[in-house]
Design a protein around this motif. Structure first.
Motif, short mmCIF file in Angstrom:
data_model
loop_
_atom_site.label_atom_id
_atom_site.label_comp_id
_atom_site.label_asym_id
_atom_site.label_seq_id
_atom_site.Cartn_x
_atom_site.Cartn_y
_atom_site.Cartn_z
N SER A 110 38.20 39.73 23.16
CA SER A 110 39.63 39.70 23.49
C SER A 110 40.20 41.11 23.63
N ILE A 111 39.68 42.04 22.82
CA ILE A 111 40.15 43.42 22.91
C ILE A 111 39.58 44.11 24.15
N GLY A 112 38.30 43.85 24.45
CA GLY A 112 37.66 44.48 25.59
C GLY A 112 38.12 43.87 26.90
N PRO A 113 37.66 44.43 28.02
CA PRO A 113 38.06 43.90 29.34
C PRO A 113 37.44 42.55 29.58
N PRO A 114 38.21 41.54 30.01
CA PRO A 114 37.67 40.22 30.24
C PRO A 114 36.82 40.18 31.50
N ALA A 115 35.84 39.30 31.48
CA ALA A 115 34.98 39.12 32.63
C ALA A 115 35.54 38.00 33.50
N VAL A 116 36.48 38.35 34.37
CA VAL A 116 37.16 37.37 35.22
C VAL A 116 36.56 37.45 36.62
N THR A 117 36.23 36.33 37.18
CA THR A 117 35.71 36.30 38.54
C THR A 117 36.84 36.50 39.54
N GLU A 118 36.54 37.20 40.65
CA GLU A 118 37.56 37.55 41.61
C GLU A 118 37.87 36.42 42.59
N GLU A 122 43.69 32.51 38.66
CA GLU A 122 43.99 32.12 37.29
C GLU A 122 45.10 31.09 37.24
N ASP A 123 45.96 31.07 38.25
CA ASP A 123 47.08 30.13 38.22
C ASP A 123 46.61 28.69 38.36
N GLU A 124 45.47 28.48 39.00
CA GLU A 124 44.99 27.14 39.21
C GLU A 124 44.29 26.58 37.97
N LYS A 125 44.04 27.38 36.95
CA LYS A 125 43.34 26.95 35.76
C LYS A 125 44.32 26.74 34.62
N ALA A 130 40.73 28.99 31.51
CA ALA A 130 40.74 30.43 31.75
C ALA A 130 40.12 31.19 30.59
N TRP A 131 40.42 30.75 29.35
CA TRP A 131 39.84 31.42 28.18
C TRP A 131 38.33 31.25 28.15
#
Length: 299
Positions: A110-118, A122-125, A130-131
């Motif tokens: 949570s402190i580090g950078p999240p691994a979010v796919t491009e 995020e609004d659709e989840k 998302a977590w």
């Protein structure tokens, strides 16, 4: 004229049903009555029940007072943990270690950078999806494997340490325990943690050795700022069945720090590899151009 024994019964007061005693003991009883040393005068009549103390009202158990009864809901989980720890210490330590490493890894991610796919919005989840998407579950699995494998050996170490170095001086015993733990256990555990993290990610043995060289000295120096005071307080004031849960609460923050330090070292290694590849690209291009030129000349 009233008999002597009957006169003594009247002196004893109303409500007394003492029997008439033999005349042979009458002078002695009269002397005890005058001096106030008779035992029969201190007894209660069987027809009258003894006084009973009043019970406290029910509200006394719910109002904060000097007995701290309002803290009972907080004490009870710790007492339950102590009972389970005494019955099944190894299983309790194993489960506690899994929980500590799980929470520590979640906090570190949570402190580090999240691994979010491009490619996903995020609004659709939902927040739970998302977590779950942002979590590196392979990293969490490595943390649980490392923590579970070290749970029982770590418990045996501190159990041995608590039973050793017990001198007549409590201060000397405490200082010796803290010194031995800091000089032996801390560097060995940190070496195990970082080496296991590297090997489980597929790194080679030389790269693992380099990871350990970069992380263990820094982590040991920083541990000297935290763990000696915690270890001393634990051995001095915490019962043995509660030391693991006390240290576990502190270890959540410590595991978060170790995880962040490991990720920082991994990021530095990736940057180093990328720089080496960037430097090697011009040389490769020159060699390829030279090879194509030679081929053209030969043709």
């Amino acid at each position: 004229m009233i008999a002597t024994s009957r006169a003594w019964a009247l002196r004893a007061g109303p409500g007394r049903t003492n029997p008439i005693l033999p005349c042979s003991r009458t002078p002695q009883l009269l002397h005890e009555v005058r001096c106030g040393t008779t035992k029969t005068s201190k007894r209660w009549n069987a027809s009258h029940p003894p006084p009973v103390g009043q019970k406290p009202p029910v509200s006394a158990t719910t109002i904060p007072g000097p007995s701290w009864l309002w803290l009972e809901p907080i004490y009870e989980p710790f007492r339950a943990y102590g009972r389970v720890q005494r019955r099944r210490p190894y299983m309790t330590q194993f489960i506690s270690s899994l929980v500590i490493y799980l929470v520590g890894d979640f906090v570190a991610q949570s402190i580090g950078p999240p691994a979010v796919t491009e490619d996903e919005e995020e609004d659709e989840k939902g927040w739970l999806q998302a977590w779950a998407t942002e979590r590196d579950w392979a990293r969490t699995g490595r943390a649980l494997l490392i923590g579970g494998a070290a749970a029982v050996p770590g418990y045996k170490w501190f159990l041995w340490l608590s039973n050793s170095f017990n001198y007549s001086s409590k201060t000397l015993s405490l200082v010796t325990k803290v010194t031995v733990s800091q000089l032996l256990f801390t560097p060995l555990f940190n070496t195990y943690f970082f080496a296991a993290q590297s090997l489980l990610t597929g790194m080679s043995i030389p790269d693992t050795i380099e990871r350990v060289k970069k992380t263990v000295p820094v982590s040991w120096v920083n541990s000297c700022k935290v763990w000696p005071a915690i270890t001393a307080f634990s051995f001095a004031f915490i019962p043995i069945e509660y030391r693991s849960i006390f240290g576990g609460v502190i270890a959540i923050g410590w595991q978060t720090y170790l995880s962040l330090l490991n990720q920082r070292a991994a990021a530095e290694e990736e940057r180093g590899h990328s720089l080496e590849e960037a430097k090697s690209h011009p040389a490769r291009r020159r060699e390829e151009d030279r090879a194509t030129g030679e081929e053209k000349c030969a043709a």
